[in-house]
Design an enzyme around this catalytic site. Structure first.
Site, PDB file in Angstrom:
ATOM      1  N   ARG A 124       0.809  -1.235   0.000  1.00  0.00           N
ATOM      2  CA  ARG A 124       0.000   0.000   0.000  1.00  0.00           C
ATOM      3  C   ARG A 124       0.835   1.275   0.000  1.00  0.00           C
ATOM      4  O   ARG A 124       0.342   2.341   0.355  1.00  0.00           O
ATOM      5  CB  ARG A 124      -0.989   0.036   1.162  1.00  0.00           C
ATOM      6  CG  ARG A 124      -2.030  -1.060   1.084  1.00  0.00           C
ATOM      7  CD  ARG A 124      -3.249  -0.765   1.926  1.00  0.00           C
ATOM      8  NE  ARG A 124      -4.127  -1.912   1.885  1.00  0.00           N
ATOM      9  CZ  ARG A 124      -4.015  -2.968   2.689  1.00  0.00           C
ATOM     10  NH1 ARG A 124      -3.081  -2.986   3.611  1.00  0.00           N
ATOM     11  NH2 ARG A 124      -4.832  -3.981   2.565  1.00  0.00           N
ATOM     12  N   LYS A 145       3.122  11.418 -10.826  1.00  0.00           N
ATOM     13  CA  LYS A 145       2.244  10.568 -11.638  1.00  0.00           C
ATOM     14  C   LYS A 145       2.998   9.304 -12.004  1.00  0.00           C
ATOM     15  O   LYS A 145       4.051   9.362 -12.654  1.00  0.00           O
ATOM     16  CB  LYS A 145       1.854  11.284 -12.923  1.00  0.00           C
ATOM     17  CG  LYS A 145       0.696  12.218 -12.776  1.00  0.00           C
ATOM     18  CD  LYS A 145       0.204  12.585 -14.176  1.00  0.00           C
ATOM     19  CE  LYS A 145      -0.932  13.556 -14.147  1.00  0.00           C
ATOM     20  NZ  LYS A 145      -1.401  13.857 -15.521  1.00  0.00           N
ATOM     21  N   GLU A 187       8.591  18.289 -24.417  1.00  0.00           N
ATOM     22  CA  GLU A 187       8.018  18.717 -23.135  1.00  0.00           C
ATOM     23  C   GLU A 187       8.615  20.058 -22.682  1.00  0.00           C
ATOM     24  O   GLU A 187       7.937  20.862 -22.038  1.00  0.00           O
ATOM     25  CB  GLU A 187       8.242  17.662 -22.039  1.00  0.00           C
ATOM     26  CG  GLU A 187       7.662  16.280 -22.340  1.00  0.00           C
ATOM     27  CD  GLU A 187       6.131  16.207 -22.261  1.00  0.00           C
ATOM     28  OE1 GLU A 187       5.489  17.206 -21.901  1.00  0.00           O
ATOM     29  OE2 GLU A 187       5.595  15.129 -22.574  1.00  0.00           O
ATOM     30  N   LYS A 229       7.117  22.907 -14.469  1.00  0.00           N
ATOM     31  CA  LYS A 229       6.387  21.715 -14.040  1.00  0.00           C
ATOM     32  C   LYS A 229       6.138  21.730 -12.529  1.00  0.00           C
ATOM     33  O   LYS A 229       5.018  21.474 -12.068  1.00  0.00           O
ATOM     34  CB  LYS A 229       7.204  20.470 -14.421  1.00  0.00           C
ATOM     35  CG  LYS A 229       6.663  19.154 -13.882  1.00  0.00           C
ATOM     36  CD  LYS A 229       5.592  18.576 -14.775  1.00  0.00           C
ATOM     37  CE  LYS A 229       5.001  17.300 -14.202  1.00  0.00           C
ATOM     38  NZ  LYS A 229       5.308  16.115 -14.979  1.00  0.00           N
ATOM     39  N   GLU A 239      -4.494  16.960 -10.126  1.00  0.00           N
ATOM     40  CA  GLU A 239      -5.119  17.273 -11.409  1.00  0.00           C
ATOM     41  C   GLU A 239      -6.596  17.596 -11.299  1.00  0.00           C
ATOM     42  O   GLU A 239      -7.422  17.043 -12.006  1.00  0.00           O
ATOM     43  CB  GLU A 239      -4.903  16.086 -12.369  1.00  0.00           C
ATOM     44  CG  GLU A 239      -4.966  16.511 -13.808  1.00  0.00           C
ATOM     45  CD  GLU A 239      -4.336  15.484 -14.736  1.00  0.00           C
ATOM     46  OE1 GLU A 239      -4.287  14.298 -14.399  1.00  0.00           O
ATOM     47  OE2 GLU A 239      -3.857  15.896 -15.797  1.00  0.00           O
ATOM     48  N   ARG A 243      -3.274  21.680 -13.242  1.00  0.00           N
ATOM     49  CA  ARG A 243      -2.370  20.636 -13.711  1.00  0.00           C
ATOM     50  C   ARG A 243      -2.760  20.127 -15.097  1.00  0.00           C
ATOM     51  O   ARG A 243      -1.920  19.647 -15.863  1.00  0.00           O
ATOM     52  CB  ARG A 243      -2.331  19.468 -12.717  1.00  0.00           C
ATOM     53  CG  ARG A 243      -1.276  18.450 -13.089  1.00  0.00           C
ATOM     54  CD  ARG A 243      -0.916  17.549 -11.929  1.00  0.00           C
ATOM     55  NE  ARG A 243       0.121  16.620 -12.328  1.00  0.00           N
ATOM     56  CZ  ARG A 243       0.859  15.895 -11.490  1.00  0.00           C
ATOM     57  NH1 ARG A 243       0.654  16.017 -10.199  1.00  0.00           N
ATOM     58  NH2 ARG A 243       1.777  15.088 -11.926  1.00  0.00           N
ATOM     59  N   ASN A 247      -1.225  18.999 -19.986  1.00  0.00           N
ATOM     60  CA  ASN A 247      -1.669  18.096 -21.033  1.00  0.00           C
ATOM     61  C   ASN A 247      -1.678  18.744 -22.421  1.00  0.00           C
ATOM     62  O   ASN A 247      -2.054  18.108 -23.397  1.00  0.00           O
ATOM     63  CB  ASN A 247      -3.080  17.598 -20.694  1.00  0.00           C
ATOM     64  CG  ASN A 247      -3.169  16.119 -20.839  1.00  0.00           C
ATOM     65  OD1 ASN A 247      -2.250  15.415 -20.417  1.00  0.00           O
ATOM     66  ND2 ASN A 247      -4.224  15.628 -21.457  1.00  0.00           N
ATOM     67  N   HIS A 250      -1.070  16.870 -25.549  1.00  0.00           N
ATOM     68  CA  HIS A 250      -1.057  15.447 -25.198  1.00  0.00           C
ATOM     69  C   HIS A 250      -2.324  14.700 -25.578  1.00  0.00           C
ATOM     70  O   HIS A 250      -2.312  13.475 -25.658  1.00  0.00           O
ATOM     71  CB  HIS A 250      -0.807  15.268 -23.696  1.00  0.00           C
ATOM     72  CG  HIS A 250       0.641  15.418 -23.330  1.00  0.00           C
ATOM     73  ND1 HIS A 250       1.340  16.586 -23.561  1.00  0.00           N
ATOM     74  CD2 HIS A 250       1.528  14.553 -22.794  1.00  0.00           C
ATOM     75  CE1 HIS A 250       2.588  16.426 -23.150  1.00  0.00           C
ATOM     76  NE2 HIS A 250       2.732  15.207 -22.682  1.00  0.00           N
ATOM     77  N   HIS A 254      -1.210  11.503 -27.217  1.00  0.00           N
ATOM     78  CA  HIS A 254      -1.466  10.141 -26.714  1.00  0.00           C
ATOM     79  C   HIS A 254      -2.215   9.303 -27.747  1.00  0.00           C
ATOM     80  O   HIS A 254      -1.941   8.108 -27.906  1.00  0.00           O
ATOM     81  CB  HIS A 254      -2.300  10.203 -25.427  1.00  0.00           C
ATOM     82  CG  HIS A 254      -1.506  10.565 -24.212  1.00  0.00           C
ATOM     83  ND1 HIS A 254      -2.074  11.132 -23.098  1.00  0.00           N
ATOM     84  CD2 HIS A 254      -0.185  10.437 -23.940  1.00  0.00           C
ATOM     85  CE1 HIS A 254      -1.131  11.350 -22.179  1.00  0.00           C
ATOM     86  NE2 HIS A 254       0.023  10.927 -22.677  1.00  0.00           N
ATOM     87  N   HIS A 267       7.021   9.417 -27.559  1.00  0.00           N
ATOM     88  CA  HIS A 267       6.064  10.279 -26.874  1.00  0.00           C
ATOM     89  C   HIS A 267       6.219  11.731 -27.348  1.00  0.00           C
ATOM     90  O   HIS A 267       5.247  12.382 -27.737  1.00  0.00           O
ATOM     91  CB  HIS A 267       6.304  10.178 -25.368  1.00  0.00           C
ATOM     92  CG  HIS A 267       5.389  11.025 -24.555  1.00  0.00           C
ATOM     93  ND1 HIS A 267       4.035  10.824 -24.515  1.00  0.00           N
ATOM     94  CD2 HIS A 267       5.630  12.097 -23.747  1.00  0.00           C
ATOM     95  CE1 HIS A 267       3.470  11.730 -23.730  1.00  0.00           C
ATOM     96  NE2 HIS A 267       4.427  12.513 -23.247  1.00  0.00           N
TER      97      HIS A 267
END
Lengths: 362, 362
Positions: A124, A145, A187, A229, A239, A243, A247, A250, A254, A267
């Site tokens: 956990r 993330k 990025e 960032k 997010e 945040r 994206n 993206h 993606h 990417h």
């Protein structure tokens, strides 16, 4: 060559990002300095590209009194699979990591995402640190993330789990192939577009080739890009708001990656195409001229291909975009720019997106 | 018959636990009342034991304007596997759950743990609610511990992910077989031992059989037992301190379950044996007499077998205990009692534990 440090505040803890040439060789000293609760043992997770280059440097930074285990996964996006996730957990259990052990992610974004998700979920949640070895990972190693892919979507399973320390050694980047530079530099450009026009101008002037780097220029670029960032993720860790601006480029990016098959296009190559698409949508939507030509020229001069690959279909891309994690109620949420440095999230209808896609592909 | 409500404060949010006969049939009304951000759609995850009994009741509580999907997993501990986890994520993706969708865990601890871990990790975390249908789940549905098993240890992968609502319908318990009552009642007894001697006394007087229940007695038992759990988890959400007390009886209990093979002996049957062992260790360690005979007699009269199963080996159990999540630096951390209601965490050497095991098994 100097050292610089940034501190990121999260709900879990505050963690430092060290940018310093050669710091990988002093990994243990940094852990000892910055991690308050001494770990019971260490598991370095890396891939078979990075292991021959830097694993020994990191391992040798530890005194012999410490227990340091290593686990090497195949390099490439396919390691962000459920199977590799389970196998990595198995390794952690076999090495008897406990809740006070430390996972060290040594590598690019794939290693960081996989090792980070193992750390987030093992018993956990146990602590981990990032030692990024690619330019792209300057982005993914900050902000917590972590996750793995599913055949129906990238990063569909994961967690927000903040690292306890990020050790960024710019020397480790010098071994990168040109394609990897391009993957990461998208990025950097993105951070300029959403938050820092000065950074864009600075990049146009100072980055002329991926083949030769002045270590000070490289370090400054990393610092400035990470700062954008870090500012955003500490304002909005999970997010819920700003945040989402990260994206930018993206949503289509993606979709292109997934539609082309993970790994076929990097990417950053996909994100660069997504940025151009988002800029065009922004100009159309807000009736502005973003005067982005010099930045796009810079991208082209650095070898980027900015058109959507012809073999992809507009309908396929739209379908992929509609399962994006930021979509809800079937509305695709796009990050657009009202001006450079002024991003907004805009719900977009499929029709508008499709029209714009069809200007390029069938 | 009345309704009672408890509120649990967590770092993520405060959530209500409703205990009310028949409340499963008003699931949508409770969601509508207590969940602020309206979900985009719903995925009910349940198992093939519970589905024929209660799934329709829950589904029919929703107006036809809502999108309600269902996913049924095989009943039993083996569904807390990596494979079932991946398949459940696949279902969620196919049903196009987004970040604002709600997962509903309808079932016992297995369903709650699996569905909860899917919710914790799907798109890095979406909300979920618990509708427990077993007595054991009165414990597992509160406090946000979710996860799956690994062949090397139970619950070795998971997260802390708090539910947004717990709907406990005592009527749903009436269909439980006796063995399931025994599995859950061990946690009720445990809550008495670690925090509430009055509860133990009340149980001795009021619980005389698992076959017939007065609904008020059952509801009161649930309320009192959940209250102990809720008080502890809200004081220590991530198991840094007092939450470890909930592990009373579980260190050996988990080892027995794993060593016997998951499912061969129920969780509560194993925990009951673990409680007896921990009581004996406590009396030895602190030189006290806990006067627990009346409570153990009650357990026996309710059909519990309190000896360690003869086919298990002492060395095997010790080995299992040393990979317990609470162990670190090879020291096994045991919850012992200085008095009833006064638990402490004590590092125990393997030798002492083994000696005590060997009084019962080879």
């Amino acid at each position: 060559m100097g050292s610089s440090i940034l501190h990121v505040h999260s709900s879990q803890h505050t963690y430092p990002i060290i940018i310093e040439p050669g710091c990988r060789k002093r990994t243990f000293a940094f852990i000892d300095q910055y991690i308050t609760r001494k770990p019971t043992k260490y598991l370095i997770i890396t891939d078979d590209n990075v292991a021959p280059l830097y694993l020994e440097d990191v391992v040798h930074s530890f005194p012999s009194s410490e227990t340091v285990e290593t686990y090497v996964v195949p390099s490439g996006e396919q390691s962000k699979s459920f199977k590799q996730y389970e196998e990595t957990v198995t390794a952690a259990l076999k090495y008897r990591l406990d809740r006070r052990s430390l996972i060290i992610a040594l590598g690019g974004g794939v290693v960081g995402d996989l090792a980070g998700f193992v750390a987030a979920s093992y018993m956990r949640g146990i602590p981990f640190i990032q030692i990024p070895t690619t330019l792209l990972a300057h982005d993914s190693s900050v902000g917590g993330k972590v996750g793995i892919n599913h055949s129906l979507g990238k990063n569909m399973v994961g967690a927000f789990h903040q690292p306890s320390l990020v050790l960024y050694d710019p020397e480790a980047l010098l071994s990168l192939p040109e394609r990897e530079w391009r993957s990461g530099f998208a990025e950097v450009i993105k951070h300029g577009f959403i938050a820092d026009k000065d950074l864009l101008e600075w990049l146009v002037t100072h980055v002329t080739s991926f083949q030769e780097w002045d270590m000070d220029i490289l370090s400054e670029m990393l610092y400035r890009s990470i700062q954008v960032k870090a500012n955003i993720v500490q304002e909005d860790e999970k997010e819920q708001g700003v945040r989402a601006f990260l994206n930018f480029g993206h949503t289509l990016g993606h979709a292109i990656e997934a539609e082309a098959g993970y790994g076929a296009i990097t990417h950053g190559e996909a994100v660069a195409i997504g940025i151009v698409y988002a800029l065009r949508l922004s100009e159309k939507c807000f009736e502005v001229n973003l005067q982005s030509a010099p930045y796009l020229e810079k991208l082209k001069s650095l070898g980027y291909q900015l058109d959507i690959p012809k073999q992809l279909s507009a309908d396929g891309l739209l379908e992929r975009m509609s399962v994006d994690k930021k979509a809800y109620n079937q509305v695709i949420r796009f990050v657009l720019l009202k001006a450079i440095g002024k991003p907004v999230v805009q719900g977009m209808s499929g029709t508008v997106l499709l029209d714009e896609l069809k200007r390029e592909v069938k």
